[in-house]
Design a protein around this motif. Structure first.
Motif, PDB file in Angstrom:
ATOM      1  N   CYS A 427       0.854  -1.256   0.206  1.00 13.68           N
ATOM      2  CA  CYS A 427       0.073   0.203   0.007  1.00 13.68           C
ATOM      3  C   CYS A 427       0.739   1.295   0.161  1.00 13.68           C
ATOM      4  N   ASP A 429       2.654   2.230   2.710  1.00 11.90           N
ATOM      5  CA  ASP A 429       2.750   2.475   3.990  1.00 11.90           C
ATOM      6  C   ASP A 429       4.178   1.875   4.760  1.00 11.90           C
ATOM      7  N   GLN A 457      -4.524  -5.645  -3.356  1.00 13.61           N
ATOM      8  CA  GLN A 457      -4.518  -5.310  -1.936  1.00 13.61           C
ATOM      9  C   GLN A 457      -3.002  -5.517  -1.355  1.00 13.61           C
ATOM     10  N   CYS A 458      -2.827  -4.456  -0.525  1.00  6.44           N
ATOM     11  CA  CYS A 458      -1.705  -4.651   0.274  1.00  6.44           C
ATOM     12  C   CYS A 458      -1.411  -5.923   0.857  1.00  6.44           C
ATOM     13  N   CYS A 461      -1.879  -5.007   5.019  1.00  3.22           N
ATOM     14  CA  CYS A 461      -3.253  -4.547   5.416  1.00  3.22           C
ATOM     15  C   CYS A 461      -4.449  -4.609   4.733  1.00  3.22           C
ATOM     16  N   LYS A 463      -5.268  -2.663   2.281  1.00  2.00           N
ATOM     17  CA  LYS A 463      -5.566  -1.631   1.454  1.00  2.00           C
ATOM     18  C   LYS A 463      -5.269  -1.468  -0.110  1.00  2.00           C
ATOM     19  N   LYS A 464      -5.584  -0.533  -0.497  1.00  2.00           N
ATOM     20  CA  LYS A 464      -5.620  -0.635  -1.842  1.00  2.00           C
ATOM     21  C   LYS A 464      -4.123  -0.320  -2.384  1.00  2.00           C
ATOM     22  N   SER A 465      -3.576  -0.979  -3.433  1.00  2.00           N
ATOM     23  CA  SER A 465      -2.329  -0.860  -3.971  1.00  2.00           C
ATOM     24  C   SER A 465      -2.544  -0.700  -5.447  1.00  2.00           C
TER      25      SER A 465
END
Length: 475
Positions: A427, A429, A457-458, A461, A463-465
């Motif tokens: 993601c 992060d 998706q990461c 986590c 989340k979007k990638s």
RNA sequence: CGGGGCGUAGCGCAGUCCGGUUAGCGCACCUGCCUUGGGAGCAGGGGGUCGGAGGUUCAAAUCCUCUCGCCCCGACCA
């Protein structure tokens, strides 16, 4: 030469050290963490230097030399830079028997001293771009060292360029990375992946860092070269401004980039085998060895024949003619294999009779009978083919050990098991990155340039990638 | 800095626990002979005061104290 090289399967790290010591590339020095580069190793460095230097010159760069010692105050001017390098610096506090008024740092890299000079040299946009490279030694007080891969003193080149705009600096950063890639692939026969470093892995003081990453035979990654876009950080720290066409003062944009004697470590780990060093022909300062074999009164015929071959090849290649009589052929075979000489020519009575000779390729150990006639052509052609095939082989190995993984459990299993390059979604992060490192010791090697955009998706986590990055354990 | 290992001939080691002739072995090296298609053989030879300092003892590579250094694994890094 009674010692044998420890096989890779038994102890990879011992194997690596054995090759270096037994092929006489380097030796441990009396100073902890520092090594002596012996003639066989230095010859490789000279080939790296001369070929890369040519490529730098072709792209408009010139060489210069800056001092080894840097005033302490310079080191402190760029905040991130100090923080990144101070802990690993050696510092001179006494000179001529006197305590120095200002301590002098032994360069861990030369940005600061160079930018202090650029301030004097850059006035106008007409002074830009400034494209300087230097070949030098640097010292970083590493805690844990390994021959060639990480020594407290090492040789490298560091390019430091100054530009009028961000775009120009960025173009330079990428251009050099491509030079590095071309060099690694065309000369070292090591395929590399160019890409961008994550923030946590970038150079101390850079806007961003690009790298080329190679895979070693133990499937670990090795950073083989870096190129940094330094933005205006150093220009601001050293107050380097130029007047543009409109008479306005502007801070200069900077890049820096380097490769080091670590490349020799990469060369060893990428190609060598349990018999010893394997060098791609372009990295062999002596690509051919001739071994005459005879008994009794066959000597003259064999030596005459062998000398003819020697004379013919000598005009084009540095050839070793091993006519030592105190060693038997088997001994010589092993010795030159250990040192990685690409082509061995065996010449004995049987060959003289057939007007042929035996050619053995170091990379494949393939043995073939070749005609005496056209030997120069045969050798040249074989060397070219070896160079080609070694790159190909390394590439296939890397592909066979690269994986696309979308599930964290599978990810961990791969990294902790066989290893290799794992392409996964991230993601962006730093926390997710840190978590992976903690869990598996794998880091983001880089975010490859060449890949299609892909939603995902990461892996940590969820989340979007927007794309995959390379994870691997690294040297 | 944490964990492990080690300093005896150029290299690799044995000897150290349990103190006792002249400190030993393999490789390398030197001389000679003999050898050459995968690391030959025989004979002869040179080389070390046992990382350093101090101590115990009639006697120390060996026991005790201190000290220096190196290598490997880990954290950190090109």
């Amino acid at each position: 030469m009674a010692e044998k090289v420890t096989p890779r399967s038994e102890d990879y790290s011992r194997w690596y050290t054995d090759i270096i010591l037994q092929a006489k590339l380097a030796d441990y020095s009396p100073v902890k963490g520092a090594m002596v580069i012996r003639p066989n190793g230095y010859a490789i460095w000279e080939l790296i230097q001369s070929n890369l230097d040519k490529m730098f010159k072709e792209t408009g760069h010139v060489n210069a030399y800056f001092p080894l010692l840097i005033p302490e105050s310079f080191m402190n001017k760029e905040a991130e830079h100090v923080e990144g390098f101070s802990p690993e610096c050696a510092v001179v506090t006494i000179g001529g028997g006197q305590e120095l008024e200002e301590k002098l740092y032994i360069r861990p890299t030369s940005e600061t001293i160079i930018w202090s000079m650029y301030k004097k040299w850059i006035m106008s946009y007409r002074d830009l771009p400034l494209l300087i490279n230097q070949w030098a030694n640097v010292i970083r007080w590493e805690l844990r060292t390994r021959l060639f891969l990480r020594t407290s003193e090492f040789l490298w080149q560091e390019g430091h360029t100054a530009h009028a705009t961000f775009e120009e600096a960025e173009e330079e950063t990428v251009k050099i990375l491509k030079v590095y890639q071309r060099f690694a692939e065309d000369f070292l026969a090591i395929p590399v992946i160019p890409g961008k470093k994550s923030d946590s892995e970038k150079f101390a003081g850079a806007l961003h860092t690009y790298s080329i990453e190679a895979m070693m035979q133990d499937r670990k990654a090795l950073q083989a070269g870096t190129s940094h876009n330094l933005g205006q950080n150093f220009a601001k720290a050293f107050d380097v401004q130029f007047q543009d066409q409109n008479g306005k003062l502007q801070y200069v944009w900077a890049t820096s980039w380097g490769v080091s004697t670590r490349l020799i470590g990469a060369l060893i780990m990428a190609h060598s085998d349990d018999r010893g060093l394997v060098l791609p022909p372009k990295m062999a300062h002596r690509p051919v060895v001739i071994i005459p074999i005879w008994r009794g009164d066959e000597k003259k015929a064999v030596m005459d024949f062998a000398d003819g071959v020697f004379q013919e090849l000598k005009a084009h290649y540095p050839v070793i003619f091993d006519d030592r009589e105190q060693y038997k052929p088997g001994y010589k075979f092993s010795e030159w294999e250990l040192q990685g000489i690409p082509i061995r020519l065996e010449i004995g009575p049987r060959d003289v009779a057939k007007n042929s000779l035996v050619l053995v390729r170091r990379d494949t150990m393939q043995k073939q009978f070749v005609e005496r006639k056209g030997i120069l052509y045969t050798v040249t052609e074989t060397l070219d083919r070896m160079q080609e095939e070694m790159l190909q082989k390394a590439k296939e190995f890397r592909e066979a050990n690269s994986f696309r993984i979308d599930d964290y459990a599978a990810f961990k299993k791969q990294i902790e098991g066989e290893g290799g390059f794992v392409y996964s979604h991230w993601c962006g992060d730093a926390q997710c990155e840190a978590r992976i490192k903690e869990d598996t010791k794998a880091t983001i090697r880089n975010i490859p340039f060449d890949q299609e955009k892909e939603e995902g998706q990461c892996i940590v986590c969820g989340k979007k990638s927007t794309g995959r990055v390379i994870f691997a354990k690294a040297y």
